[in-house]
Scaffold this motif. Structure first.
Motif, PDB file in Angstrom:
ATOM      1  N   ARG A  14     -28.257  15.302  -5.826  1.00  0.00           N
ATOM      2  CA  ARG A  14     -29.166  15.563  -6.726  1.00  0.00           C
ATOM      3  C   ARG A  14     -30.823  14.531  -6.593  1.00  0.00           C
ATOM      4  NH1 ARG A  14     -26.863  18.234 -12.432  1.00  0.00           N
ATOM      5  NH2 ARG A  14     -26.023  14.961 -11.783  1.00  0.00           N
ATOM      6  N   VAL A  15     -30.375  13.399  -7.194  1.00  0.00           N
ATOM      7  CA  VAL A  15     -31.559  12.456  -6.310  1.00  0.00           C
ATOM      8  C   VAL A  15     -32.098  12.280  -5.803  1.00  0.00           C
ATOM      9  CG1 VAL A  15     -32.533   9.875  -7.300  1.00  0.00           C
ATOM     10  CG2 VAL A  15     -30.314  10.956  -8.365  1.00  0.00           C
ATOM     11  N   LEU A  16     -31.586  12.477  -4.317  1.00  0.00           N
ATOM     12  CA  LEU A  16     -31.854  12.639  -2.886  1.00  0.00           C
ATOM     13  C   LEU A  16     -32.133  13.555  -2.212  1.00  0.00           C
ATOM     14  CD1 LEU A  16     -28.601  10.285  -1.145  1.00  0.00           C
ATOM     15  CD2 LEU A  16     -30.468   9.591  -2.487  1.00  0.00           C
ATOM     16  N   SER A  17     -31.804  14.950  -3.493  1.00  0.00           N
ATOM     17  CA  SER A  17     -32.154  16.402  -2.884  1.00  0.00           C
ATOM     18  C   SER A  17     -33.575  16.549  -3.958  1.00  0.00           C
ATOM     19  CB  SER A  17     -31.358  17.127  -3.479  1.00  0.00           C
ATOM     20  OG  SER A  17     -30.313  16.929  -2.983  1.00  0.00           O
ATOM     21  N   GLU A  18     -33.530  15.672  -4.417  1.00  0.00           N
ATOM     22  CA  GLU A  18     -35.159  15.805  -5.143  1.00  0.00           C
ATOM     23  C   GLU A  18     -36.283  15.102  -4.682  1.00  0.00           C
ATOM     24  OE1 GLU A  18     -38.222  16.753  -8.477  1.00  0.00           O
ATOM     25  OE2 GLU A  18     -36.034  17.205  -8.467  1.00  0.00           O
ATOM     26  N   LEU A  19     -35.299  14.147  -4.251  1.00  0.00           N
ATOM     27  CA  LEU A  19     -36.524  13.288  -3.015  1.00  0.00           C
ATOM     28  C   LEU A  19     -37.212  13.962  -2.228  1.00  0.00           C
ATOM     29  CD1 LEU A  19     -35.506   9.560  -3.990  1.00  0.00           C
ATOM     30  CD2 LEU A  19     -37.678  10.923  -4.324  1.00  0.00           C
ATOM     31  N   ARG A  20     -36.245  14.873  -1.407  1.00  0.00           N
ATOM     32  CA  ARG A  20     -36.416  15.718  -0.081  1.00  0.00           C
ATOM     33  C   ARG A  20     -37.893  16.593  -0.471  1.00  0.00           C
ATOM     34  NH1 ARG A  20     -30.270  15.254   0.381  1.00  0.00           N
ATOM     35  NH2 ARG A  20     -30.083  12.968   2.294  1.00  0.00           N
ATOM     36  N   HIS A  21     -37.139  16.723  -1.388  1.00  0.00           N
ATOM     37  CA  HIS A  21     -38.168  18.377  -2.219  1.00  0.00           C
ATOM     38  C   HIS A  21     -39.248  17.489  -2.421  1.00  0.00           C
ATOM     39  CE1 HIS A  21     -39.380  21.607  -4.483  1.00  0.00           C
ATOM     40  NE2 HIS A  21     -40.235  21.162  -4.917  1.00  0.00           N
ATOM     41  N   HIS A  22     -39.871  16.204  -3.397  1.00  0.00           N
ATOM     42  CA  HIS A  22     -41.460  16.176  -3.061  1.00  0.00           C
ATOM     43  C   HIS A  22     -41.494  14.997  -1.983  1.00  0.00           C
ATOM     44  CE1 HIS A  22     -41.151  16.071  -6.959  1.00  0.00           C
ATOM     45  NE2 HIS A  22     -40.530  15.513  -7.114  1.00  0.00           N
ATOM     46  N   TYR A  23     -40.786  14.897  -0.754  1.00  0.00           N
ATOM     47  CA  TYR A  23     -41.286  13.988   0.912  1.00  0.00           C
ATOM     48  C   TYR A  23     -40.230  14.773   1.478  1.00  0.00           C
ATOM     49  CZ  TYR A  23     -42.611  11.008  -2.941  1.00  0.00           C
ATOM     50  OH  TYR A  23     -42.894  10.504  -4.062  1.00  0.00           O
TER      51      TYR A  23
END
Length: 105
Positions: A90-99
């Motif tokens: 989920r951390v990586l998904s959140e970063l993909r969402h922001h960037y």
């Protein structure tokens, strides 16, 4: 992108972690950041306050711990390339969402 920007991208997940920062080039790590990275590390807000845009780190690694367990590693390869490893997808998904330009390795 700076370490501070990446920390903000982690959102509340990153806020709950204790952080330690290491740098291959010791003179690139400000003294206060090095001091606070020892032992249990520092909270995210302290890390944010110490990683102003003027602070450029070379070959730096920021390690985030939850209850003493390493859960995320942010590695600055150069000023434009970061490698992020996390125990929680989920951390990586959140970063993909922001960037949106983020790519998986």
């Amino acid at each position: 992108m700076t370490l501070a920007e990446l920390l903000v991208g982690l959102g509340r997940y990153g806020l709950g972690l204790r952080w330690r920062v290491e740098c291959d080039e010791h003179w690139d790590l400000p003294a206060e950041l090095e001091r606070r990275s020892a032992g249990e590390g520092m909270d995210a807000l302290t890390l944010l306050s110490l990683t102003t845009p003027a602070v450029q780190l070379i070959d730096a690694e920021a390690c985030g711990f939850a209850e003493g367990v390493l859960v995320v590693v942010l590695t600055e390869v150069d000023s434009s390339l970061w490698e992020v490893r996390a125990a929680d997808e989920r951390v990586l998904s959140e970063l993909r969402h922001h960037y949106p330009g983020t790519t998986a390795l």
